[in-house]
Design a protein around this motif. Structure first.
Motif, PDB file in Angstrom:
ATOM      1  N   ASN A  16     -13.780  39.877  27.356  1.00 48.33           N
ATOM      2  CA  ASN A  16     -12.849  40.491  26.041  1.00 48.33           C
ATOM      3  C   ASN A  16     -12.119  39.484  25.459  1.00 48.33           C
ATOM      4  OD1 ASN A  16     -11.053  39.711  28.507  1.00 48.33           O
ATOM      5  ND2 ASN A  16     -10.718  41.494  29.236  1.00 48.33           N
ATOM      6  N   ILE A  17     -12.354  38.088  25.656  1.00 48.51           N
ATOM      7  CA  ILE A  17     -11.120  37.185  24.977  1.00 48.51           C
ATOM      8  C   ILE A  17     -12.172  36.010  24.252  1.00 48.51           C
ATOM      9  CG2 ILE A  17     -10.448  35.952  26.664  1.00 48.51           C
ATOM     10  CD1 ILE A  17      -7.858  35.121  25.030  1.00 48.51           C
ATOM     11  N   VAL A  18     -11.894  35.710  23.080  1.00 46.11           N
ATOM     12  CA  VAL A  18     -12.949  34.298  22.944  1.00 46.11           C
ATOM     13  C   VAL A  18     -12.408  33.236  23.788  1.00 46.11           C
ATOM     14  CG1 VAL A  18     -13.242  32.621  21.040  1.00 46.11           C
ATOM     15  CG2 VAL A  18     -12.891  35.205  20.499  1.00 46.11           C
ATOM     16  N   TRP A  19     -13.604  32.418  24.192  1.00 45.79           N
ATOM     17  CA  TRP A  19     -13.519  31.496  25.185  1.00 45.79           C
ATOM     18  C   TRP A  19     -12.371  29.903  24.375  1.00 45.79           C
ATOM     19  CZ3 TRP A  19     -17.578  26.963  24.826  1.00 45.79           C
ATOM     20  CH2 TRP A  19     -17.070  25.590  24.966  1.00 45.79           C
ATOM     21  N   GLY A  20     -11.647  28.995  25.173  1.00 49.27           N
ATOM     22  CA  GLY A  20      -9.902  28.869  24.512  1.00 49.27           C
ATOM     23  C   GLY A  20     -11.665  27.537  23.156  1.00 49.27           C
ATOM     24  N   GLU A  34     -19.189  41.621  24.554  1.00 52.77           N
ATOM     25  CA  GLU A  34     -18.629  41.850  22.976  1.00 52.77           C
ATOM     26  C   GLU A  34     -17.506  42.962  22.453  1.00 52.77           C
ATOM     27  OE1 GLU A  34     -21.195  45.698  20.291  1.00 52.77           O
ATOM     28  OE2 GLU A  34     -21.534  44.984  21.791  1.00 52.77           O
ATOM     29  N   GLN A  35     -16.854  42.775  23.767  1.00 52.92           N
ATOM     30  CA  GLN A  35     -15.356  43.637  23.994  1.00 52.92           C
ATOM     31  C   GLN A  35     -14.476  42.040  22.830  1.00 52.92           C
ATOM     32  OE1 GLN A  35     -14.051  46.215  23.289  1.00 52.92           O
ATOM     33  NE2 GLN A  35     -11.990  45.109  22.882  1.00 52.92           N
ATOM     34  N   ALA A  36     -14.923  40.244  23.319  1.00 54.87           N
ATOM     35  CA  ALA A  36     -14.208  39.617  22.617  1.00 54.87           C
ATOM     36  C   ALA A  36     -14.249  39.303  21.359  1.00 54.87           C
ATOM     37  CB  ALA A  36     -14.845  38.550  23.858  1.00 54.87           C
ATOM     38  N   LEU A  37     -15.381  40.356  20.443  1.00 49.95           N
ATOM     39  CA  LEU A  37     -15.255  39.692  19.262  1.00 49.95           C
ATOM     40  C   LEU A  37     -14.468  41.301  19.191  1.00 49.95           C
ATOM     41  CD1 LEU A  37     -19.355  40.241  19.089  1.00 49.95           C
ATOM     42  CD2 LEU A  37     -18.302  38.320  19.070  1.00 49.95           C
ATOM     43  N   ARG A  38     -13.667  41.834  19.043  1.00 45.89           N
ATOM     44  CA  ARG A  38     -13.491  42.770  18.929  1.00 45.89           C
ATOM     45  C   ARG A  38     -12.069  43.402  19.373  1.00 45.89           C
ATOM     46  NH1 ARG A  38     -17.635  47.669  20.239  1.00 45.89           N
ATOM     47  NH2 ARG A  38     -19.360  47.313  19.129  1.00 45.89           N
ATOM     48  N   THR A  39     -11.906  42.600  20.510  1.00 41.93           N
ATOM     49  CA  THR A  39     -10.226  42.113  20.811  1.00 41.93           C
ATOM     50  C   THR A  39      -8.968  41.901  19.357  1.00 41.93           C
ATOM     51  OG1 THR A  39     -10.936  42.288  23.401  1.00 41.93           O
ATOM     52  CG2 THR A  39      -8.836  41.486  22.795  1.00 41.93           C
ATOM     53  N   ASN A  40      -8.448  42.269  18.742  1.00 38.08           N
ATOM     54  CA  ASN A  40      -7.310  42.257  18.025  1.00 38.08           C
ATOM     55  C   ASN A  40      -6.057  41.617  18.233  1.00 38.08           C
ATOM     56  OD1 ASN A  40      -5.868  41.660  15.540  1.00 38.08           O
ATOM     57  ND2 ASN A  40      -6.365  43.417  15.009  1.00 38.08           N
ATOM     58  N   LEU A  41      -6.022  40.044  17.948  1.00 37.01           N
ATOM     59  CA  LEU A  41      -5.599  39.023  18.063  1.00 37.01           C
ATOM     60  C   LEU A  41      -5.035  38.215  17.211  1.00 37.01           C
ATOM     61  CD1 LEU A  41      -6.759  37.997  22.064  1.00 37.01           C
ATOM     62  CD2 LEU A  41      -4.720  38.943  21.442  1.00 37.01           C
ATOM     63  N   GLY A  42      -3.782  38.372  16.767  1.00 37.58           N
ATOM     64  CA  GLY A  42      -3.685  37.417  15.419  1.00 37.58           C
ATOM     65  C   GLY A  42      -3.714  38.479  13.703  1.00 37.58           C
ATOM     66  N   GLY A  43      -4.257  39.966  13.883  1.00 36.97           N
ATOM     67  CA  GLY A  43      -4.228  40.428  12.947  1.00 36.97           C
ATOM     68  C   GLY A  43      -5.882  40.657  12.087  1.00 36.97           C
ATOM     69  N   HIS A  64     -15.905  31.368  12.444  1.00 35.45           N
ATOM     70  CA  HIS A  64     -15.873  30.694  13.412  1.00 35.45           C
ATOM     71  C   HIS A  64     -17.040  30.536  14.501  1.00 35.45           C
ATOM     72  CE1 HIS A  64     -14.484  27.105  14.945  1.00 35.45           C
ATOM     73  NE2 HIS A  64     -14.387  27.264  15.791  1.00 35.45           N
ATOM     74  N   LEU A  65     -17.174  31.642  15.164  1.00 35.99           N
ATOM     75  CA  LEU A  65     -18.121  31.889  16.043  1.00 35.99           C
ATOM     76  C   LEU A  65     -19.856  31.669  15.416  1.00 35.99           C
ATOM     77  CD1 LEU A  65     -16.425  34.627  18.191  1.00 35.99           C
ATOM     78  CD2 LEU A  65     -16.966  32.428  19.151  1.00 35.99           C
ATOM     79  N   LEU A  66     -20.069  32.457  14.120  1.00 39.17           N
ATOM     80  CA  LEU A  66     -20.943  31.760  13.496  1.00 39.17           C
ATOM     81  C   LEU A  66     -21.463  30.267  13.770  1.00 39.17           C
ATOM     82  CD1 LEU A  66     -21.168  35.051  10.752  1.00 39.17           C
ATOM     83  CD2 LEU A  66     -22.373  34.825  12.596  1.00 39.17           C
ATOM     84  N   GLN A  67     -20.794  30.039  12.871  1.00 42.93           N
ATOM     85  CA  GLN A  67     -21.194  28.578  12.819  1.00 42.93           C
ATOM     86  C   GLN A  67     -20.954  27.823  13.952  1.00 42.93           C
ATOM     87  OE1 GLN A  67     -16.974  27.080  10.778  1.00 42.93           O
ATOM     88  NE2 GLN A  67     -17.357  28.158   9.492  1.00 42.93           N
ATOM     89  N   ALA A  68     -20.233  28.111  15.154  1.00 42.40           N
ATOM     90  CA  ALA A  68     -20.442  27.363  16.548  1.00 42.40           C
ATOM     91  C   ALA A  68     -21.629  28.110  17.067  1.00 42.40           C
ATOM     92  CB  ALA A  68     -19.120  28.055  17.392  1.00 42.40           C
ATOM     93  N   GLY A  83     -23.796  32.914  24.398  1.00 45.11           N
ATOM     94  CA  GLY A  83     -23.731  34.343  24.589  1.00 45.11           C
ATOM     95  C   GLY A  83     -23.745  35.128  24.075  1.00 45.11           C
ATOM     96  N   ILE A  84     -23.911  36.378  24.098  1.00 46.50           N
ATOM     97  CA  ILE A  84     -22.648  37.629  23.424  1.00 46.50           C
ATOM     98  C   ILE A  84     -23.925  38.537  24.757  1.00 46.50           C
ATOM     99  CG2 ILE A  84     -21.493  39.301  22.207  1.00 46.50           C
ATOM    100  CD1 ILE A  84     -20.956  36.371  21.002  1.00 46.50           C
ATOM    101  N   ILE A  85     -22.284  39.078  25.734  1.00 48.34           N
ATOM    102  CA  ILE A  85     -23.231  39.968  25.491  1.00 48.34           C
ATOM    103  C   ILE A  85     -23.035  41.672  25.218  1.00 48.34           C
ATOM    104  CG2 ILE A  85     -23.296  41.628  28.672  1.00 48.34           C
ATOM    105  CD1 ILE A  85     -21.999  38.930  29.418  1.00 48.34           C
ATOM    106  N   PRO A  86     -23.984  42.311  24.882  1.00 48.06           N
ATOM    107  CA  PRO A  86     -23.770  43.518  24.597  1.00 48.06           C
ATOM    108  C   PRO A  86     -22.782  44.844  25.240  1.00 48.06           C
ATOM    109  CG  PRO A  86     -25.739  42.719  24.246  1.00 48.06           C
ATOM    110  CD  PRO A  86     -25.480  41.805  24.680  1.00 48.06           C
ATOM    111  N   ALA A  87     -22.190  45.411  24.585  1.00 49.02           N
ATOM    112  CA  ALA A  87     -21.092  46.204  25.419  1.00 49.02           C
ATOM    113  C   ALA A  87     -22.069  47.363  26.280  1.00 49.02           C
ATOM    114  CB  ALA A  87     -20.172  47.323  24.446  1.00 49.02           C
ATOM    115  N   ARG A  88     -23.589  47.823  25.596  1.00 48.83           N
ATOM    116  CA  ARG A  88     -24.680  48.775  26.362  1.00 48.83           C
ATOM    117  C   ARG A  88     -25.745  48.279  27.076  1.00 48.83           C
ATOM    118  NH1 ARG A  88     -22.950  51.208  21.023  1.00 48.83           N
ATOM    119  NH2 ARG A  88     -21.450  53.523  21.363  1.00 48.83           N
TER     120      ARG A  88
END
Length: 203
Positions: A42-46, A98-107, A117-121, A130-135
């Motif tokens: 639920n959060i982007v890796w450090g 997938e929730q990590a992409l949506r958890t709003n930290l910072g606005g 940045h993740l797209l570049q990564a 890898g991303i685990i889809p919500a469904r």
């Protein structure tokens, strides 16, 4: 025989000297590690956090624990971890829910920058993201975030403390969990589509 199961670091004590010290130790661990695996539902890796995103995360840590405010020092050390991606033969396998992409930290602006940045990564040498889809049908219950370093140490962070797991049997359990969680993840073009969809939703 190693009888130690784990070492616990209480955040209210460990953070007394500020986030910079904690991030320095994490940076040193990254420097010494050749192969690591990271799961964050639920959060982007450090190691993949932008400055704005890391600032938002560490601001919440400082406010929650009412500890010494050196957020900028913590941000500098945390984002410095990225220098090791693709260097010295190091490999990284990271799983984000997938929730990590949506958890709003910072606005909105911070999230927009983080998603870009993740797209570049996705193109980084030595990183398998890898991303685990919500469904997605999960092979294992989601559980909590954890990181595995060279199959010898697992780091788990809770609200109250950080846990360093060193018991061989327990490390093996986390390695198995990572393999099972990977079964539900998507990579490459499919991962890119999920990130782009969230970026479009942010606007």
């Amino acid at each position: 025989m190693n009888t130690q199961r784990h070492e616990q670091r209480r955040w209210d004590r460990y953070l007394e000297a500020g986030t910079g010290r904690v991030q320095d130790e994490s940076l040193d661990l990254v420097r010494k590690t050749k192969n690591s695996r990271h799961y964050c539902p639920n959060i982007v890796w450090g190691n993949l956090q932008t400055e704005d995103y890391a600032r938002a995360v560490l601001r919440r840590v400082v406010d929650f624990h009412e500890t010494h405010d050196d957020v900028e020092a913590g941000v500098a050390r945390r984002t410095a971890r990225a220098q090791f991606l693709g260097q010295g033969g190091r490999t990284y396998r990271a799983l984000l829910g997938e929730q990590a992409l949506r958890t709003n930290l910072g606005g909105t602006e911070a999230m927009r920058g983080q998603l870009r940045h993740l797209l570049q990564a996705l193109e980084l040498t030595g990183l398998k993201l890898g991303i685990i889809p919500a469904r997605a049908e999960l092979a294992l219950y989601p559980g909590h975030s954890f990181s595995i370093f060279d199959s010898r140490l697992v780091v788990v962070e809770t609200f109250s403390a950080g846990l360093d797991v060193t018991s061989g049997e327990e490390v093996a359990a986390y390695e198995k969990a990572f393999v099972w969680l990977e079964r539900s993840a998507v990579y490459g073009a499919e991962a890119r589509r999920l990130i782009e969809a969230e970026l479009n939703a942010v606007g």
